[in-house]
Design a protein around this motif. Structure first.
Motif, PDB file in Angstrom:
ATOM      1  N   ASP A  87       0.832  -1.213   0.000  1.00 13.16           N
ATOM      2  CA  ASP A  87       0.000   0.000   0.000  1.00 13.16           C
ATOM      3  C   ASP A  87       0.860   1.254   0.000  1.00 13.16           C
ATOM      4  OD1 ASP A  87       0.989  -0.146   2.604  1.00 13.16           O
ATOM      5  OD2 ASP A  87      -0.824   0.719   3.472  1.00 13.16           O
ATOM      6  N   SER A 141     -10.649   1.791  -2.288  1.00 15.63           N
ATOM      7  CA  SER A 141     -11.850   1.563  -1.484  1.00 15.63           C
ATOM      8  C   SER A 141     -11.804   0.281  -0.668  1.00 15.63           C
ATOM      9  CB  SER A 141     -13.076   1.551  -2.385  1.00 15.63           C
ATOM     10  OG  SER A 141     -13.212   2.799  -3.022  1.00 15.63           O
ATOM     11  N   GLY A 142     -12.678   0.221   0.349  1.00 13.62           N
ATOM     12  CA  GLY A 142     -12.672  -0.897   1.265  1.00 13.62           C
ATOM     13  C   GLY A 142     -14.006  -1.147   1.927  1.00 13.62           C
ATOM     14  N   GLY A 166     -11.316  -3.104   5.889  1.00 11.82           N
ATOM     15  CA  GLY A 166     -10.747  -3.649   4.673  1.00 11.82           C
ATOM     16  C   GLY A 166     -10.350  -2.498   3.775  1.00 11.82           C
ATOM     17  N   PHE A 167      -9.272  -2.685   3.025  1.00  7.03           N
ATOM     18  CA  PHE A 167      -8.885  -1.638   2.086  1.00  7.03           C
ATOM     19  C   PHE A 167      -8.065  -2.240   0.961  1.00  7.03           C
ATOM     20  CE2 PHE A 167      -5.624  -1.785   5.342  1.00  7.03           C
ATOM     21  CZ  PHE A 167      -4.418  -1.633   4.666  1.00  7.03           C
ATOM     22  N   THR A 168      -8.060  -1.540  -0.153  1.00  9.02           N
ATOM     23  CA  THR A 168      -7.271  -1.930  -1.305  1.00  9.02           C
ATOM     24  C   THR A 168      -5.919  -1.247  -1.237  1.00  9.02           C
ATOM     25  OG1 THR A 168      -9.305  -2.029  -2.613  1.00  9.02           O
ATOM     26  CG2 THR A 168      -7.214  -2.065  -3.815  1.00  9.02           C
ATOM     27  N   ILE A 211      -5.740  -7.040  -1.487  1.00  6.24           N
ATOM     28  CA  ILE A 211      -6.790  -7.007  -0.465  1.00  6.24           C
ATOM     29  C   ILE A 211      -6.125  -7.029   0.913  1.00  6.24           C
ATOM     30  CG2 ILE A 211      -8.823  -8.191   0.444  1.00  6.24           C
ATOM     31  CD1 ILE A 211      -9.136  -7.030  -2.407  1.00  6.24           C
ATOM     32  N   ARG A 242     -10.035  -5.574  -5.933  1.00  8.68           N
ATOM     33  CA  ARG A 242     -10.118  -4.383  -5.092  1.00  8.68           C
ATOM     34  C   ARG A 242     -11.505  -4.254  -4.443  1.00  8.68           C
ATOM     35  NH1 ARG A 242     -10.077  -2.555 -10.510  1.00  8.68           N
ATOM     36  NH2 ARG A 242     -11.974  -1.471 -11.182  1.00  8.68           N
ATOM     37  N   ASP A 243     -11.612  -3.280  -3.535  1.00  9.19           N
ATOM     38  CA  ASP A 243     -12.861  -2.851  -2.901  1.00  9.19           C
ATOM     39  C   ASP A 243     -13.442  -3.893  -1.935  1.00  9.19           C
ATOM     40  OD1 ASP A 243     -12.494  -0.832  -4.801  1.00  9.19           O
ATOM     41  OD2 ASP A 243     -14.011  -1.635  -6.144  1.00  9.19           O
ATOM     42  N   TYR A 299     -15.478  -5.507   0.823  1.00  8.09           N
ATOM     43  CA  TYR A 299     -16.623  -5.134   1.662  1.00  8.09           C
ATOM     44  C   TYR A 299     -16.989  -6.319   2.540  1.00  8.09           C
ATOM     45  CZ  TYR A 299     -21.551  -4.601   2.870  1.00  8.09           C
ATOM     46  OH  TYR A 299     -22.742  -4.564   3.547  1.00  8.09           O
ATOM     47  N   TRP A 318     -15.397  -8.559  -3.097  1.00  9.42           N
ATOM     48  CA  TRP A 318     -14.645  -7.513  -3.780  1.00  9.42           C
ATOM     49  C   TRP A 318     -14.716  -7.695  -5.297  1.00  9.42           C
ATOM     50  CZ3 TRP A 318     -12.441 -11.414  -0.899  1.00  9.42           C
ATOM     51  CH2 TRP A 318     -11.498 -12.259  -1.513  1.00  9.42           C
TER      52      TRP A 318
END
Length: 355
Positions: free
Chosen positions: A98, A104-105, A118-120, A135, A191-192, A194, A207
């Motif tokens: 990172d 987004s997460g 959670g985050f990308t 992830i 990504r993303d 949730y 995701w």
């Protein structure tokens, strides 16, 4: 050193936002939310509207800069919002995945006041590979993550063979995250993340992923937590019934109707064919599906259509609640850059979707 510019991080805006969040200092997009102790906690991606010299940062220049997670709170179910400041900046994972940026997460309250984030992660591998995604999970408080893992929970380069074996698409390692996209398709989709928690307490992450260069899918996996250690068990991909209509299924969200025992999945659909395609040819839509099982099969939420009406230029939406007993949902979403200049990259007021 990152290839992206480090922007200013504006202090919390002192005034209350009434309904919509039109932040004078920040561009805002995507969203994820949790309800905890009577407070709605809204998180989104954010970038200062001006650089350190005071020059405007245009929406199309966003990827030149590092983003951050912004945190807003509402004690009246989204009627008003207050800016709580920065929740997360890039550069927290020791393996560097990172170091370039955060995308987004998701967020989920845990026992004892802790919060699962959670985050990308976006690495800084090279200028030609600005979109290498991973992830990531962390444990913290509503103000933001505190305990970070030392590596990504799932990384498309490191874990390429295992991801492909599970049925997901990934190109060669040389193409993952490349600015030109993948095999004549758009950029990598991993990504993303949730979170959704089942009635029995099981936690799952969902995701954005792919089944082919231009074939969208939703990835998912089961989460286990021991102390501050968060682990992911990858599960087979979720395909969507109209996958030929668009190429990427972004920022997925789940909500369950308890009355009908039906799950609903909302995704932000993007039709970009490749990275050379003019922006004006690309559509972005909110789409809704339903299923009796998280693993599917998923179908349009109503006969003949899965596109949410009256949601023009909204993208990256979130359900306010993880469950509902009504035949409607409340959602919150930001406007895309296709909206009028006064609305682009701001949040619309909470909307009701009837099903």
């Amino acid at each position: 050193m990152t290839h992206r510019k480090t922007p200013p991080y504006p202090a919390p805006y002192p005034k209350i936002f009434d309904g919509a969040i039109q932040h004078p200092d920040l561009l805002l997009w995507d969203s994820w939310i949790m309800h905890l102790n009577g407070i709605d906690h809204l998180y989104c991606l954010a970038l200062a509207r001006r650089d350190h010299d005071g020059a405007p940062i245009k929406p199309e220049q966003r990827n030149d800069y590092q983003f951050h997670f912004r945190h807003f709170e509402s004690a009246d179910r989204g009627t008003t919002w207050t800016d709580q400041g920065v929740a997360l900046k890039p550069g927290n994972i020791s393996d560097g995945n990172d170091a370039g940026n955060v995308w987004s997460g998701g967020v989920l309250p845990l026992e004892g006041g802790q919060v699962l984030f959670g985050f990308t992660g976006i690495s800084d591998a090279s200028p030609d590979h600005p979109f290498v995604q991973s992830i990531n999970f962390a444990i913290g408080t509503p103000d933001g993550p505190v305990h970070f893992a030392n590596k990504a929970a799932s990384h498309p380069v490191r874990d390429r063979d295992a991801i492909r074996k599970m049925g997901y698409y990934l190109p060669s390692t040389q193409e993952i995250g490349h600015s030109d996209g993948e095999e004549n398709g758009p950029i990598t989709a991993w990504r993303d993340p949730y979170f959704y928690r089942e009635d029995n307490g099981d936690i799952y992450a969902f995701w954005s992923a792919k089944l082919g260069p231009r074939r969208p899918a939703v990835a998912w996996g089961k989460i286990t937590i021991e102390g501050t250690d968060v682990r992911l068990e990858l599960l087979p991909p979720i395909s969507l019934p109209d996958e030929d209509d668009y190429t990427q299924a972004e920022v997925p969200k789940i909500c369950k109707n308890l009355a009908s025992n039906t799950y609903f999945m909302m995704i932000s659909a993007c039709s970009r064919l490749d990275e050379e395609q003019p922006d004006e040819e690309v559509f972005k839509q909110l789409r809704l599906y339903k299923s009796k099982s998280l693993s599917g099969p998923w179908e349009p939420y109503k006969v003949g259509s899965n596109i949410l009406n009256n949601m023009d230029n909204l993208f990256g939406a979130s359900f306010l609640d993880m469950t509902t007993k009504e035949n409607s949902f409340q959602i919150i979403a930001p406007y895309t850059e296709r909206a009028t200049p006064s609305l682009e990259l701001t949040f619309a007021a909470v909307k009701t979707v009837k099903i």
